[in-house]
Design an enzyme around this catalytic site. Structure first.
Site, PDB file in Angstrom:
ATOM      1  N   HIS A 122      16.683  22.094  32.538  1.00  0.00           N
ATOM      2  CA  HIS A 122      18.000  22.462  32.799  1.00  0.00           C
ATOM      3  C   HIS A 122      18.039  24.144  32.338  1.00  0.00           C
ATOM      4  O   HIS A 122      17.733  24.349  30.986  1.00  0.00           O
ATOM      5  CB  HIS A 122      19.012  21.878  31.919  1.00  0.00           C
ATOM      6  CG  HIS A 122      19.416  20.553  32.527  1.00  0.00           C
ATOM      7  ND1 HIS A 122      19.534  19.407  31.855  1.00  0.00           N
ATOM      8  CD2 HIS A 122      19.630  20.448  33.848  1.00  0.00           C
ATOM      9  CE1 HIS A 122      19.916  18.331  32.563  1.00  0.00           C
ATOM     10  NE2 HIS A 122      19.871  18.907  33.893  1.00  0.00           N
ATOM     11  N   ARG A 177      22.916  26.034  35.230  1.00  0.00           N
ATOM     12  CA  ARG A 177      22.142  24.658  34.733  1.00  0.00           C
ATOM     13  C   ARG A 177      20.960  24.298  35.776  1.00  0.00           C
ATOM     14  O   ARG A 177      20.081  23.784  35.524  1.00  0.00           O
ATOM     15  CB  ARG A 177      23.006  23.589  34.492  1.00  0.00           C
ATOM     16  CG  ARG A 177      22.605  22.093  34.606  1.00  0.00           C
ATOM     17  CD  ARG A 177      23.651  21.214  34.547  1.00  0.00           C
ATOM     18  NE  ARG A 177      23.470  19.657  34.583  1.00  0.00           N
ATOM     19  CZ  ARG A 177      23.179  18.989  33.429  1.00  0.00           C
ATOM     20  NH1 ARG A 177      22.980  19.448  32.423  1.00  0.00           N
ATOM     21  NH2 ARG A 177      22.869  17.591  33.938  1.00  0.00           N
ATOM     22  N   HIS A 211      15.604  18.718  26.399  1.00  0.00           N
ATOM     23  CA  HIS A 211      16.622  19.434  26.642  1.00  0.00           C
ATOM     24  C   HIS A 211      17.458  19.967  25.308  1.00  0.00           C
ATOM     25  O   HIS A 211      16.970  19.864  24.249  1.00  0.00           O
ATOM     26  CB  HIS A 211      17.664  18.189  27.156  1.00  0.00           C
ATOM     27  CG  HIS A 211      17.218  17.730  28.439  1.00  0.00           C
ATOM     28  ND1 HIS A 211      17.897  18.190  29.695  1.00  0.00           N
ATOM     29  CD2 HIS A 211      15.990  16.884  29.055  1.00  0.00           C
ATOM     30  CE1 HIS A 211      17.355  17.467  30.943  1.00  0.00           C
ATOM     31  NE2 HIS A 211      16.154  17.061  30.282  1.00  0.00           N
ATOM     32  N   GLU A 269      19.724  25.682  28.952  1.00  0.00           N
ATOM     33  CA  GLU A 269      19.057  25.465  27.672  1.00  0.00           C
ATOM     34  C   GLU A 269      18.050  25.935  27.194  1.00  0.00           C
ATOM     35  O   GLU A 269      16.793  25.458  27.095  1.00  0.00           O
ATOM     36  CB  GLU A 269      18.858  23.638  27.863  1.00  0.00           C
ATOM     37  CG  GLU A 269      20.068  22.931  28.246  1.00  0.00           C
ATOM     38  CD  GLU A 269      19.777  21.286  28.822  1.00  0.00           C
ATOM     39  OE1 GLU A 269      18.525  21.184  28.804  1.00  0.00           O
ATOM     40  OE2 GLU A 269      20.624  20.947  29.165  1.00  0.00           O
ATOM     41  N   GLU A 284      17.327  16.022  22.929  1.00  0.00           N
ATOM     42  CA  GLU A 284      18.456  16.983  23.065  1.00  0.00           C
ATOM     43  C   GLU A 284      18.181  17.654  21.721  1.00  0.00           C
ATOM     44  O   GLU A 284      18.428  16.947  20.452  1.00  0.00           O
ATOM     45  CB  GLU A 284      19.676  16.336  23.041  1.00  0.00           C
ATOM     46  CG  GLU A 284      20.157  15.675  24.433  1.00  0.00           C
ATOM     47  CD  GLU A 284      20.400  16.229  25.587  1.00  0.00           C
ATOM     48  OE1 GLU A 284      20.511  17.494  25.595  1.00  0.00           O
ATOM     49  OE2 GLU A 284      20.481  15.599  26.699  1.00  0.00           O
TER      50      GLU A 284
END
Ligand code: 0X9
Ligand code: ZN
Length: 423
Positions: A182, A240, A308, A185, A383
């Site tokens: 993404h 993104r 992520h 990020e 994440e």
């Protein structure tokens, strides 16, 4: 569901690509705010979802999430109206980010290009060009143990690379890691680079990491979506997706919805203007196909992690269904150990659990593909920092600590690869 960036869409639709290239304007977020809603009841979350849909707002943390607060990005021209609406409904909120553009500007401190190892500052964010040059230079400088490998090409014909770390020998179990699928990020690629450096510095050391490096090969894709990532540097920090043109004048496919695992199912959007767009067809994205073929070609692959941000989660399949993974107990044990190791480094709390139950259902995702298609037992999706103070706009001062704690989490997985649990 994520949003449609109305300003970007209008801009690109009406001006067309050629003129867009001439004006080359950047999307600015002056006066935009991020509002945080901490109430967890389902009715309020549903109301927020509807408000977001009606006003075409982007959620930085979606109301569909299983746990935690909701973060809503409100464009400057809608702030007053929206706050009035929220007051009418009696929905409480905190202003998480007072001016999005100010935080964007603060994330990158001015500097000269860093295109040599001597210039490379690990505590800065880097452009794709700088990252790829670093990959070339760093693997050359450590050519005894590091190899630069071509992953493939993107829609815009950019070649991107992986770094293999191996202390030699053959048929060692392998662990593959991708960062930056993404585009917005940024902490992902920065972390991948730190982890490569840290591992390299441990080669030959009499430590557990040194021991892991004797028996496990590592493969890193530090920047898995170069077209989108370039775009975040040049045009729109909050981009993104990929950058392939799609129908209706919108651009890009969510590269984490384009894989052949329940493709186009729940938790992915059919709308080409949506941030979770699954693409015109499965495998439509060149970078995703490249990543698939590269990873499928790794000999003796035992573990995979898709990195992520943000939210501080350490997750594992399934993503497309609430069904528990066949290896749930193993995955849950490893994830619990990873989050404990992460906490030991700087005290940060990461939440472990299956993707679908920890964040939301997402079909066509990277982690599920490798879990199901490659039958890898040890597949994870992380994440990284933070929990919303800066979100995707994490300050440079947090690159190093994030990378350090992520390193600890990854070494737990690598330990299991070494010990044979992932076979
Ligand atoms: O929606 C996503 O793709 C991920 N969250 S993010 O905020 N980074 O966009 C969650 C999905 C987790 N990753 C995989 N299933 N691989
Ligand atoms: Zn992501």
């Amino acid at each position: 569901m994520r949003w449609v960036n109305q300003r970007v869409r209008g801009f690109e639709n009406h001006l067309g690509l050629s003129l867009l290239a001439c004006v080359a304007a950047k999307v600015l977020y002056n006066g935009d705010q991020v509002l945080r809603f901490t109430c967890e009841d389902l009715a309020t979350r549903e109301l927020l979802r509807l408000v977001g849909q009606q006003h075409q707002l982007k959620f930085w943390r979606e109301p569909e999430r299983m746990v935690g607060p909701v973060d809503m990005h409100v464009p400057a021209h809608k702030v007053t109206e929206l706050k009035q609406l929220l007051q009418q409904y009696g929905i409480e909120y905190d202003v998480m980010i007072d001016d999005v553009q100010e935080v964007i500007d603060a994330q990158v401190t001015p500097r000269l290009p860093q295109l040599s190892l001597a210039e490379f500052d690990y505590n800065k964010y880097h452009t794709f060009q700088e990252i790829d040059k670093w990959v070339t230079d760093y693997t050359t400088a450590h050519k005894e143990h590091l190899t630069k490998m071509k992953v493939g090409v993107t829609y815009q014909n950019t070649t991107f690379h992986a770094v293999k770390i191996s202390t030699g020998g053959s048929m060692k179990p392998a662990f593959a890691i991708d960062c930056g699928i993404h585009a917005d990020e940024w902490i992902g690629p920065a972390t991948c680079i730190h982890v490569i450096k840290n591992l390299t510095q441990h080669i030959g050391s009499v430590t557990n990491v040194g021991k892991i490096l004797e028996s496990v090969d590592f493969y890193f894709i530090p920047s898995a979506n170069p077209d989108g990532y370039n775009y975040t540097w040049t045009k729109n920090r909050m981009w993104r997706k990929t950058r392939s043109p799609t129908s209706g004048g919108c651009f890009g496919v969510d590269p984490n919805r384009n894989w052949d695992i329940n493709w186009s199912g729940p938790g992915a959007s059919s709308d080409p203007c949506n941030d979770d767009y699954y693409g015109p067809h499965v495998w439509s994205e060149a970078n995703v196909r490249s990543q698939r073929d590269f990873v499928n070609g790794i000999p003796n692959l035992h573990a995979y992690i898709d990195v992520h941000s943000y939210s501080q989660l350490w997750m594992f399949p399934y993503s497309y269904t609430f069904k528990l993974a066949e290896d749930y107990h193993l995955l849950s044990t490893i994830a619990n150990q990873s989050v404990a190791a992460i906490k030991d480094v700087h005290g940060k709390v990461y939440t472990p659990g299956p993707i679908s139950k920890t964040i939301y259902i997402a079909s066509g995702s990277t982690a599920d593909y490798f879990y199901v298609h490659d039958k890898l037992k040890c597949v994870f999706a992380a994440e990284l920092r933070d929990t919303g103070k800066h979100g995707m706009l994490l300050p440079e001062s947090e690159i190093q600590p994030t990378a350090e704690e992520t390193f600890a989490g990854l070494m737990v997985i690598a330990d299991h690869v070494m010990n044979g649990s992932c076979m």
